[in-house]
Design an enzyme around this catalytic site. Structure first.
Site, short mmCIF file in Angstrom:
data_model
loop_
_atom_site.label_atom_id
_atom_site.label_comp_id
_atom_site.label_asym_id
_atom_site.label_seq_id
_atom_site.Cartn_x
_atom_site.Cartn_y
_atom_site.Cartn_z
N TYR A 52 0.82 -1.22 0.00
CA TYR A 52 0.00 0.00 0.00
C TYR A 52 0.86 1.27 0.00
O TYR A 52 0.43 2.29 -0.55
CB TYR A 52 -1.02 -0.03 1.15
CG TYR A 52 -2.10 -1.05 0.86
CD1 TYR A 52 -3.07 -0.81 -0.10
CD2 TYR A 52 -2.09 -2.29 1.49
CE1 TYR A 52 -4.02 -1.77 -0.42
CE2 TYR A 52 -3.05 -3.26 1.18
CZ TYR A 52 -4.01 -2.99 0.23
OH TYR A 52 -4.94 -3.94 -0.10
N GLN A 85 -15.29 1.82 -6.36
CA GLN A 85 -14.54 0.72 -5.73
C GLN A 85 -13.08 1.13 -5.57
O GLN A 85 -12.30 0.41 -4.96
CB GLN A 85 -14.61 -0.54 -6.60
CG GLN A 85 -16.02 -1.07 -6.78
CD GLN A 85 -16.08 -2.13 -7.87
OE1 GLN A 85 -15.76 -3.28 -7.65
NE2 GLN A 85 -16.46 -1.72 -9.07
N ASN A 86 -12.74 2.28 -6.13
CA ASN A 86 -11.33 2.69 -6.12
C ASN A 86 -10.94 3.31 -4.79
O ASN A 86 -11.73 3.99 -4.15
CB ASN A 86 -11.06 3.69 -7.25
CG ASN A 86 -11.33 3.08 -8.61
OD1 ASN A 86 -11.39 1.86 -8.72
ND2 ASN A 86 -11.49 3.90 -9.62
N HIS A 103 -14.50 0.54 -1.03
CA HIS A 103 -13.36 -0.29 -0.59
C HIS A 103 -12.30 0.49 0.19
O HIS A 103 -11.17 0.04 0.30
CB HIS A 103 -12.73 -0.98 -1.81
CG HIS A 103 -13.65 -1.99 -2.45
ND1 HIS A 103 -13.47 -2.50 -3.71
CD2 HIS A 103 -14.76 -2.59 -1.96
CE1 HIS A 103 -14.44 -3.37 -3.98
NE2 HIS A 103 -15.23 -3.43 -2.94
N GLY A 168 -15.44 1.07 -16.15
CA GLY A 168 -14.15 0.46 -15.85
C GLY A 168 -14.12 -0.50 -14.68
O GLY A 168 -13.24 -0.40 -13.83
N THR A 169 -15.05 -1.44 -14.67
CA THR A 169 -14.99 -2.46 -13.63
C THR A 169 -15.30 -3.83 -14.23
O THR A 169 -16.16 -3.94 -15.10
CB THR A 169 -15.96 -2.17 -12.46
OG1 THR A 169 -16.00 -3.31 -11.59
CG2 THR A 169 -17.36 -1.83 -12.92
N SER A 170 -14.60 -4.84 -13.74
CA SER A 170 -14.82 -6.20 -14.25
C SER A 170 -16.08 -6.82 -13.64
O SER A 170 -16.49 -7.90 -14.03
CB SER A 170 -13.61 -7.08 -13.94
OG SER A 170 -13.41 -7.15 -12.55
#
Ligand code: OAD
Length: 225
Positions: A52, A85-86, A103, A168-170
């Site tokens: 991180y 989610q970023n 997240h 831009g997310t799977s």
């Protein structure tokens, strides 16, 4: 008109931050459970802090891109909630005022003694960096196996939106990927991703392209409503 925007790592890719699951993505070079789980942190905290720390240093070197900026600009015309989610702060730096981080946030750390004790943090985090209760500080990140406290608020935002924009997310990580199920059946959904995991239907319009190209097109379309 209310708009909820659900973003993933892909929106920050053109700013220079790696996604997780694309080839050469972050999870290709790392064992997810080693660096992004409570068990991993217990076993090898230095490895986790270093992972991180690298992410945080990189974040401080990059800038929001045209997709982040375009999403911030529509606040003038619409009631916009960003649900991301970023863990980066590129939406905020672009000017978005309502950003919900599902997240966690890279530029915050929290106490391992009191999860509500959260501090702003822009430096490297080391073993021995303690909170006021003399407990180790940890990244303010939701790791695998941990609860996602912001999900209830995100569901409420999605439920009341007329438009949902996904970028831009799977769509592989739950509960974030399940948010779309809470969309009002009357709502219109847009999905921008060069490798989209959804296909176009009556309700879902897919733009198979990068965020900086696709997001402005979605916005043009919405403005013409
Ligand atoms: P992924 O890495 O799973 O997916 C990234 C998505 O971005 C893919 O669908 C790509 O096709 C797309 N993409 C790549 N370049 C793009 C570009 N220039 N413009 C638009 N899209 C692009 O990332 P997420 O779906 O965000 O969680 O991953 C979800 C969660 O998994 C992350 O929040 C992280 C990870 O484990 C935690 O660490 C807790």
């Amino acid at each position: 008109m209310r708009i909820s925007v659900l973003t993933g790592a892909g929106i920050s890719a053109e700013s220079g931050l790696k996604t997780f699951r694309d080839s050469n993505g972050l999870w290709e070079g790392h064992d997810v459970m080693e660096v992004a789980s409570p068990q991993g942190f217990a076993q090898n905290p230095e490895l986790v802090l270093d992972f991180y720390n690298q992410r945080r240093r990189q974040l401080l070197e990059v800038e929001p891109n045209a997709a982040h900026l375009a999403l911030a600009s529509i606040e003038k015309s619409f009631d916009v909630s960003i649900i991301t989610q970023n863990v980066d702060d590129l939406h905020e730096r672009a000017g978005s005022t309502e950003v919900l981080h599902l997240h966690g946030e890279l530029l915050k750390v929290r106490s391992t003694y009191d999860e509500n004790l959260i501090l702003d943090w822009r430096e490297d985090l080391h073993l021995g960096d303690f909170c006021e209760h003399n407990s180790q500080l940890r990244p303010h990140i939701v790791w695998f196996g941990e609860a996602v406290p912001m999900i209830e608020e995100a569901i409420r935002k999605v439920e009341i939106s007329e438009i949902i924009i996904i970028v831009g997310t799977s769509m592989q990580v739950y509960p974030a990927a399940g948010l779309i199920q809470y969309a009002n059946p009357e709502s219109q959904i847009y999905f921008v991703d060069p490798n989209p995991s959804l296909t176009s239907t009556d309700r879902i319009k897919v733009f198979s392209e990068k965020a900086t190209a696709g997001v402005p097109k979605v916005i043009e379309e919405i403005k013409s409503f």
